[in-house]
Design an enzyme around this catalytic site. Structure first.
Site, short mmCIF file in Angstrom:
data_model
loop_
_atom_site.label_atom_id
_atom_site.label_comp_id
_atom_site.label_asym_id
_atom_site.label_seq_id
_atom_site.Cartn_x
_atom_site.Cartn_y
_atom_site.Cartn_z
N ASP A 21 -28.34 4.84 -24.63
CA ASP A 21 -28.56 4.99 -23.19
C ASP A 21 -30.02 5.34 -22.88
O ASP A 21 -30.69 5.98 -23.69
CB ASP A 21 -27.62 6.10 -22.66
N HIS A 38 -34.58 -2.87 -21.57
CA HIS A 38 -33.54 -3.43 -22.45
C HIS A 38 -34.18 -4.18 -23.62
O HIS A 38 -33.69 -4.13 -24.74
CB HIS A 38 -32.62 -4.36 -21.66
N LEU A 133 -24.09 -2.84 -44.99
CA LEU A 133 -23.76 -2.07 -43.78
C LEU A 133 -22.92 -2.98 -42.87
O LEU A 133 -23.16 -4.17 -42.81
CB LEU A 133 -25.05 -1.71 -43.03
C1 IPE Z 1 -22.90 3.62 -21.42
O1 IPE Z 1 -24.05 3.82 -20.68
C2 IPE Z 1 -22.76 2.17 -21.80
C3 IPE Z 1 -23.72 1.69 -22.79
C4 IPE Z 1 -24.62 2.38 -23.42
C5 IPE Z 1 -23.59 0.28 -23.11
P1 IPE Z 1 -24.04 3.78 -19.08
O2 IPE Z 1 -25.45 4.02 -18.68
O3 IPE Z 1 -23.40 2.56 -18.58
O4 IPE Z 1 -23.12 5.03 -18.73
P2 IPE Z 1 -23.08 5.94 -17.42
O5 IPE Z 1 -22.97 5.00 -16.26
O6 IPE Z 1 -24.35 6.71 -17.39
O7 IPE Z 1 -21.89 6.82 -17.60
C1 IPE Z 2 -28.43 1.62 -21.65
O1 IPE Z 2 -29.48 1.88 -20.79
C2 IPE Z 2 -28.18 0.15 -21.81
C3 IPE Z 2 -26.92 -0.32 -21.22
C4 IPE Z 2 -26.06 0.39 -20.56
C5 IPE Z 2 -26.64 -1.72 -21.39
P1 IPE Z 2 -29.27 2.00 -19.22
O2 IPE Z 2 -29.52 0.66 -18.63
O3 IPE Z 2 -27.97 2.60 -18.89
O4 IPE Z 2 -30.46 2.98 -18.85
P2 IPE Z 2 -30.43 4.15 -17.78
O5 IPE Z 2 -29.25 5.01 -18.08
O6 IPE Z 2 -30.35 3.52 -16.44
O7 IPE Z 2 -31.73 4.86 -18.02
MG MG Z 3 -27.34 4.51 -18.58
#
Ligand code: IPE
Ligand code: IPE
Ligand code: MG
Length: 237
Positions: A21, A38, A133
């Site tokens: 995240d 990303h 792995l």
């Molecule tokens: C969880 O992260 C999903 C992934 C890392 C793929 P999100 O950013 O979607 O989760 P919330 O919305 O903060 O709970």
């Molecule tokens: C995690 O990063 C990637 C996915 C959920 C695919 P985020 O896109 O959720 O990044 P934040 O949480 O907005 O910083």
């Molecule tokens: Mg996120």
């Protein structure tokens, strides 16, 4: 279970699962579009796969790449993410085969676009023999959906008895993969966001403020060090 000896000493986790995240916040901090975050996150994936593959005792790495709830994001971001994934799969296949990494996918894969499904099938086939792995890419994955889909699978098979833990475990997306020992979440959020709900029943958790694109080998090592100090009790006192 009475009298069954419990393995308390944690040492190296055999299965590490990561909620990757913070890509969006990483980009925002730099004044870049979220997709740049990303893209940088994909580089962190490469680093961590390499580090995990060279860690003795670490056999499984689950990566939360896209949740069933992530479809709620703006369409351009969703499309960007999925196309990034497709590019990644195309460009990394040979390298992963060479490094003997097996990659499998977990989630509602049949709901993804046909071309992505084809890429996934190719990938799983090409890397099937990897013994260094196993990487489990959780894609269009939701923990509740996994349990629901497992129960429905049982019903479709004509099952009409009492469900047991073993039966549910055996009907999850990837029944051969052991439960995660350690779940890591980056970016400072302290929640599970519908990740491995069933499997993480007795996992240890490690939360770090580091944003996923900044997560590196040293951060993984730190999480593993923390894990090695924990005493797993499984309710046995
Ligand atoms: C969880 O992260 C999903 C992934 C890392 C793929 P999100 O950013 O979607 O989760 P919330 O919305 O903060 O709970
Ligand atoms: C995690 O990063 C990637 C996915 C959920 C695919 P985020 O896109 O959720 O990044 P934040 O949480 O907005 O910083
Ligand atoms: Mg996120």
């Amino acid at each position: 279970m009475a009298g069954v000896p419990i393995e308390r000493k944690a040492e190296t986790p055999s299965h590490v699962a990561i909620i990757m995240d913070g890509n969006g916040r990483w980009a925002l901090k730099k004044g870049l579009p979220r997709l740049a975050g990303h893209r940088e996150g994909a580089k962190a994936v490469e680093r961590i796969i390499r580090a995990a593959a060279s860690t003795p005792g670490l056999d499984y790495l689950s990566l939360f790449a896209f949740s069933t709830e992530n479809w709620r994001r703006p369409r351009a971001e969703v499309e960007g993410l999925l196309s990034l994934l497709k590019t990644y799969l195309r460009s990394k296949r040979d390298e992963l085969v060479e490094n003997r990494v097996r990659m499998v996918f977990s989630g509602r894969i049949d709901q993804l676009a046909e071309d992505l499904q084809d890429e996934i099938a190719l990938f799983e086939k090409a890397t099937a023999r990897g013994d260094q792995l196993t990487v489990v890419v959780c894609l269009n994955y939701g923990g509740r959906q996994e349990i629901v889909d497992g129960v429905n699978r049982l019903l479709r098979k004509g099952f009409a008895g009492e469900v047991t833990e073993e039966l549910i475990s055996a009907n999850l997306y990837r029944p051969g993969i052991p439960d995660p020992d350690l779940v890591i979440r980056t970016s400072g959020e302290v929640r599970i966001s519908n990740f491995l709900l069933w499997g993480s029943a007795y996992a240890e958790f490690f939360f770090t403020d580091t944003l996923w694109p900044d997560f590196g080998e040293e951060d993984l090592k730190k999480a593993l060090d923390h894990y090695s100090l924990r005493e797993r009790r499984y309710g046995a006192g």
